[in-house]
Design an enzyme around this catalytic site. Structure first.
Site, PDB file in Angstrom:
ATOM      1  N   SER A  31       0.871  -1.180   0.000  1.00 34.33           N
ATOM      2  CA  SER A  31       0.000   0.000   0.000  1.00 34.33           C
ATOM      3  C   SER A  31       0.903   1.223   0.000  1.00 34.33           C
ATOM      4  O   SER A  31       2.076   1.129   0.385  1.00 34.33           O
ATOM      5  CB  SER A  31      -0.848  -0.045   1.277  1.00 34.33           C
ATOM      6  OG  SER A  31      -1.325   1.235   1.613  1.00 34.33           O
ATOM      7  N   TYR A  78      -1.623  -0.775  10.555  1.00 33.02           N
ATOM      8  CA  TYR A  78      -1.633  -1.145   9.133  1.00 33.02           C
ATOM      9  C   TYR A  78      -0.426  -0.524   8.424  1.00 33.02           C
ATOM     10  O   TYR A  78       0.308  -1.203   7.700  1.00 33.02           O
ATOM     11  CB  TYR A  78      -2.938  -0.667   8.492  1.00 33.02           C
ATOM     12  CG  TYR A  78      -3.125  -1.063   7.042  1.00 33.02           C
ATOM     13  CD1 TYR A  78      -3.493  -2.359   6.696  1.00 33.02           C
ATOM     14  CD2 TYR A  78      -2.940  -0.127   6.025  1.00 33.02           C
ATOM     15  CE1 TYR A  78      -3.673  -2.712   5.361  1.00 33.02           C
ATOM     16  CE2 TYR A  78      -3.120  -0.473   4.690  1.00 33.02           C
ATOM     17  CZ  TYR A  78      -3.488  -1.767   4.364  1.00 33.02           C
ATOM     18  OH  TYR A  78      -3.655  -2.110   3.048  1.00 33.02           O
TER      19      TYR A  78
HETATM   20  N1  LIG Z   1      -8.741  -2.161  -0.465  1.00 34.70           N
HETATM   21  C1  LIG Z   1      -7.840  -1.188  -0.448  1.00 34.70           C
HETATM   22  O1  LIG Z   1      -8.204  -0.004  -0.430  1.00 34.70           O
HETATM   23  C2  LIG Z   1      -6.369  -1.523  -0.481  1.00 34.70           C
HETATM   24  C3  LIG Z   1      -5.448  -0.486  -0.723  1.00 34.70           C
HETATM   25  C4  LIG Z   1      -4.086  -0.787  -0.767  1.00 34.70           C
HETATM   26  C5  LIG Z   1      -3.658  -2.092  -0.553  1.00 34.70           C
HETATM   27  N2  LIG Z   1      -4.557  -3.084  -0.320  1.00 34.70           N
HETATM   28  C6  LIG Z   1      -4.070  -4.431  -0.058  1.00 34.70           C
HETATM   29  O2  LIG Z   1      -4.654  -5.332  -0.991  1.00 34.70           O
HETATM   30  C7  LIG Z   1      -4.641  -6.645  -0.418  1.00 34.70           C
HETATM   31  C8  LIG Z   1      -6.004  -7.299  -0.642  1.00 34.70           C
HETATM   32  O3  LIG Z   1      -6.979  -6.621   0.125  1.00 34.70           O
HETATM   33  P1  LIG Z   1      -8.471  -6.353  -0.403  1.00 34.70           P
HETATM   34  O4  LIG Z   1      -8.646  -4.900  -0.462  1.00 34.70           O
HETATM   35  O5  LIG Z   1      -8.764  -7.190  -1.584  1.00 34.70           O
HETATM   36  O6  LIG Z   1      -9.314  -6.844   0.885  1.00 34.70           O
HETATM   37  P2  LIG Z   1     -10.364  -8.024   1.105  1.00 34.70           P
HETATM   38  O7  LIG Z   1     -11.409  -8.002   0.060  1.00 34.70           O
HETATM   39  O8  LIG Z   1     -10.786  -7.907   2.533  1.00 34.70           O
HETATM   40  O9  LIG Z   1      -9.468  -9.340   0.931  1.00 34.70           O
HETATM   41  C9  LIG Z   1      -8.562  -9.745   1.923  1.00 34.70           C
HETATM   42  C10 LIG Z   1      -8.167 -11.177   1.652  1.00 34.70           C
HETATM   43  O10 LIG Z   1      -7.196 -11.588   2.625  1.00 34.70           O
HETATM   44  C11 LIG Z   1      -7.574 -12.870   3.121  1.00 34.70           C
HETATM   45  N3  LIG Z   1      -7.066 -13.089   4.463  1.00 34.70           N
HETATM   46  C12 LIG Z   1      -7.223 -12.309   5.558  1.00 34.70           C
HETATM   47  N4  LIG Z   1      -6.617 -12.876   6.611  1.00 34.70           N
HETATM   48  C13 LIG Z   1      -6.073 -14.035   6.166  1.00 34.70           C
HETATM   49  C14 LIG Z   1      -5.338 -15.081   6.785  1.00 34.70           C
HETATM   50  N5  LIG Z   1      -5.035 -15.046   8.082  1.00 34.70           N
HETATM   51  N6  LIG Z   1      -4.940 -16.120   6.023  1.00 34.70           N
HETATM   52  C15 LIG Z   1      -5.256 -16.164   4.705  1.00 34.70           C
HETATM   53  N7  LIG Z   1      -5.929 -15.221   4.057  1.00 34.70           N
HETATM   54  C16 LIG Z   1      -6.359 -14.176   4.799  1.00 34.70           C
HETATM   55  C17 LIG Z   1      -9.114 -12.870   3.073  1.00 34.70           C
HETATM   56  O11 LIG Z   1      -9.622 -14.183   2.964  1.00 34.70           O
HETATM   57  P3  LIG Z   1     -10.240 -15.093   4.147  1.00 34.70           P
HETATM   58  O12 LIG Z   1     -11.014 -14.186   5.052  1.00 34.70           O
HETATM   59  O13 LIG Z   1     -11.064 -16.090   3.394  1.00 34.70           O
HETATM   60  O14 LIG Z   1      -9.061 -15.727   4.817  1.00 34.70           O
HETATM   61  C18 LIG Z   1      -9.336 -12.152   1.744  1.00 34.70           C
HETATM   62  O15 LIG Z   1      -9.268 -13.073   0.680  1.00 34.70           O
HETATM   63  C19 LIG Z   1      -4.266  -6.471   1.059  1.00 34.70           C
HETATM   64  O16 LIG Z   1      -2.918  -6.824   1.247  1.00 34.70           O
HETATM   65  C20 LIG Z   1      -4.455  -4.992   1.291  1.00 34.70           C
HETATM   66  O17 LIG Z   1      -3.626  -4.511   2.325  1.00 34.70           O
HETATM   67  C21 LIG Z   1      -5.903  -2.827  -0.294  1.00 34.70           C
END
Ligand SMILES: NC(=O)c1ccc[n+]([C@@H]2O[C@H](COP(=O)([O-])OP(=O)(O)OC[C@H]3O[C@@H](n4cnc5c(N)ncnc54)[C@H](OP(=O)(O)O)[C@@H]3O)[C@@H](O)[C@H]2O)c1
Length: 282
Positions: free
Chosen positions: A148, A161
Site C-alpha cells: 500500500s 496497518y
Molecule cells: N482495499 C484497499 O483499499 C487496499 C489499498 C491498498 C492495498 N490493499 C491491499 O490489498 C490486499 C487485498 O486486500 P483487499 O482490499 O482485496 O481486501 P479483502 O477483500 O478484505 O481481501 C482480503 C483477503 O485476505 C484474506 N485473508 C485475511 N486474513 C487471512 C489469513 N489469516 N490467512 C489467509 N488469508 C487471509 C481474506 O480471505 P479469508 O477471510 O477467506 O481468509 C481475503 O481473501 C491487502 O494486502 C491490502 O492490504 C488494499
C-alpha cells in the site's frame, strides 16, 4: 488472437495467490487465468475460494483451491507443496492476503489489533515466501507483495496497518538485494484505496472487531479493480521492483520528504473525509 499485449501473457505459468477469496486477490485470480496462468487460490474461507475457482473455470482455467491461514507456517508449507505437486513448479507468488484497521492508537484497550494486523500483513508475506523461495529460485520466478502507499506514508487511524506495510517494504527491499543474481524478481505494489474489495468492512475497530457493513464507502479517488489488476500483471511480467497505483502517488511520497507538515495536513484532511462521523471531528 490474444486480447492482451504480449508482456501480460502468462501461458502455463504456475501462480499462487494468497487472499484469493475476496477483493483484489479474487480479481487477480481471474486476471491471471485470463492471461493463461494456472492459479492456486489460498485463503481461509473455502466456500468463497470455491466461488472464485468457479469463475476461473468459466474463464477457461483449472484452478486449485488450497484453504490456508497465512499466519500459520504449516499451512503455507502445505500450500506451496500442493501447488508444486499439481503444477510441477512455481513461477509467481502473489502475497495478497491482508487485514486493515480503523482506530486511533490511543483508543485501543490493548495492542492486540496491531499484533493481528502485523500477523496477516507481514508474517502472512514472510511465511509463504519462506517455502516458495526455493521453487521461485529454480524457475527464476517473481514474488509480488501487495502492499500500500501506507508502506511509505503514515496515515491516521491506521498506525498498525501502516507499520505492517512499512515492514513489508523493508522485508522486500532487503530480500531483493539478497536475491540479486538469483533470477528471482521481487515486486512491491503500493496501491492507493481500491474500490470493490472488503478490506474496509473487515478492518478492525478500536474494540478489536471488524467494522462491518457500516464502514465508510470509498471516495471518488479509489482505484477500480480492473485497472489495478492490469498494472500488477504488467509489472510482474516486466519484473518491476516497485509500482505505485495510481502513478501520481509516488509524487506524494516525494512531497512527504520535501514538506512533511504539508503532507501530514493533506493526508489528515483526506482520511477524515473518508472516515465515519466520529472520526470527522478528530
Ligand atoms: N482495499 C484497499 O483499499 C487496499 C489499498 C491498498 C492495498 N490493499 C491491499 O490489498 C490486499 C487485498 O486486500 P483487499 O482490499 O482485496 O481486501 P479483502 O477483500 O478484505 O481481501 C482480503 C483477503 O485476505 C484474506 N485473508 C485475511 N486474513 C487471512 C489469513 N489469516 N490467512 C489467509 N488469508 C487471509 C481474506 O480471505 P479469508 O477471510 O477467506 O481468509 C481475503 O481473501 C491487502 O494486502 C491490502 O492490504 C488494499
Amino acid at each position: 488472437m490474444s486480447r492482451r499485449p504480449a508482456a501480460q501473457r502468462f501461458d502455463g505459468a504456475a501462480v499462487i495467490i494468497t487472499g484469493a477469496s475476496s477483493g483484489l486477490g479474487a480479481a487477480l485470480a481471474l486476471a491471471f487465468t485470463e492471461a493463461g496462468a494456472n492459479v492456486v487460490l489460498a485463503a481461509r474461507n473455502e466456500d468463497r475460494l470455491n466461488e472464485v475457482a468457479r469463475r476461473c473455470v468459466e474463464a477457461g482455467g483449472q484452478p486449485l483451491v488450497v484453504p490456508a491461514d497465512v499466519t500459520v507456517p504449516a499451512d503455507c508449507e502445505a500450500l506451496v507443496a500442493a501447488a508444486v505437486e499439481r503444477l510441477g513448479r512455481l513461477d509467481v507468488l502473489v502475497a495478497c492476503a491482508g487485514l486493515s484497521m480503523w482506530a486511533r492508537f490511543d483508543e485501543l484497550s490493548d495492542a492486540e489489533v496491531l499484533r493481528r494486523v502485523m500477523d496477516v500483513n507481514y508474517w502472512g508475506l514472510v511465511n509463504p515466501t519462506r517455502f516458495a523461495l526455493p521453487h521461485l529460485k529454480a524457475g527464476s520466478g517473481v514474488l509480488a507483495a501487495i502492499s500500500s502507499v501506507q508502506g511509505k506514508l503514515g496515515v491516521p487511524y491506521h498506525s498498525g496497518y501502516a507499520a505492517s506495510k512499512h515492514a513489508v517494504q523493508g522485508f522486500c527491499d532487503s530480500l531483493r538485494m539478497e536475491l540479486a543474481g538469483s533470477g528471482v524478481g521481487v515486486l512491491t505494489v503500493l496501491a492507493h484505496w481500491i474500490r470493490g474489495t472488503n478490506l474496509r468492512q473487515y478492518a478492525l475497530g478500536s474494540d478489536g472487531l471488524p467494522r462491518g457493513d457500516h464502514a465508510a464507502a470509498h471516495g471518488s479517488g479509489a482505484v477500480p479493480l480492473e485497472k489495478i489488476t492490469r498494472r500488477i500483471l504488467n509489472a510482474i511480467a516486466r519484473r518491476r521492483r516497485m509500482i505505485f497505483i495510481p502513478r501520481w502517488m509516488r509524487l506524494f511520497t516525494w512531497l512527504s520528504e520535501l514538506a512533511p507538515p504539508l503532507t501530514d495536513r493533506l493526508i489528515r484532511k483526506r482520511v477524515n473525509r473518508e472516515a465515519t462521523g466520529t472520526h470527522r471531528s478528530a
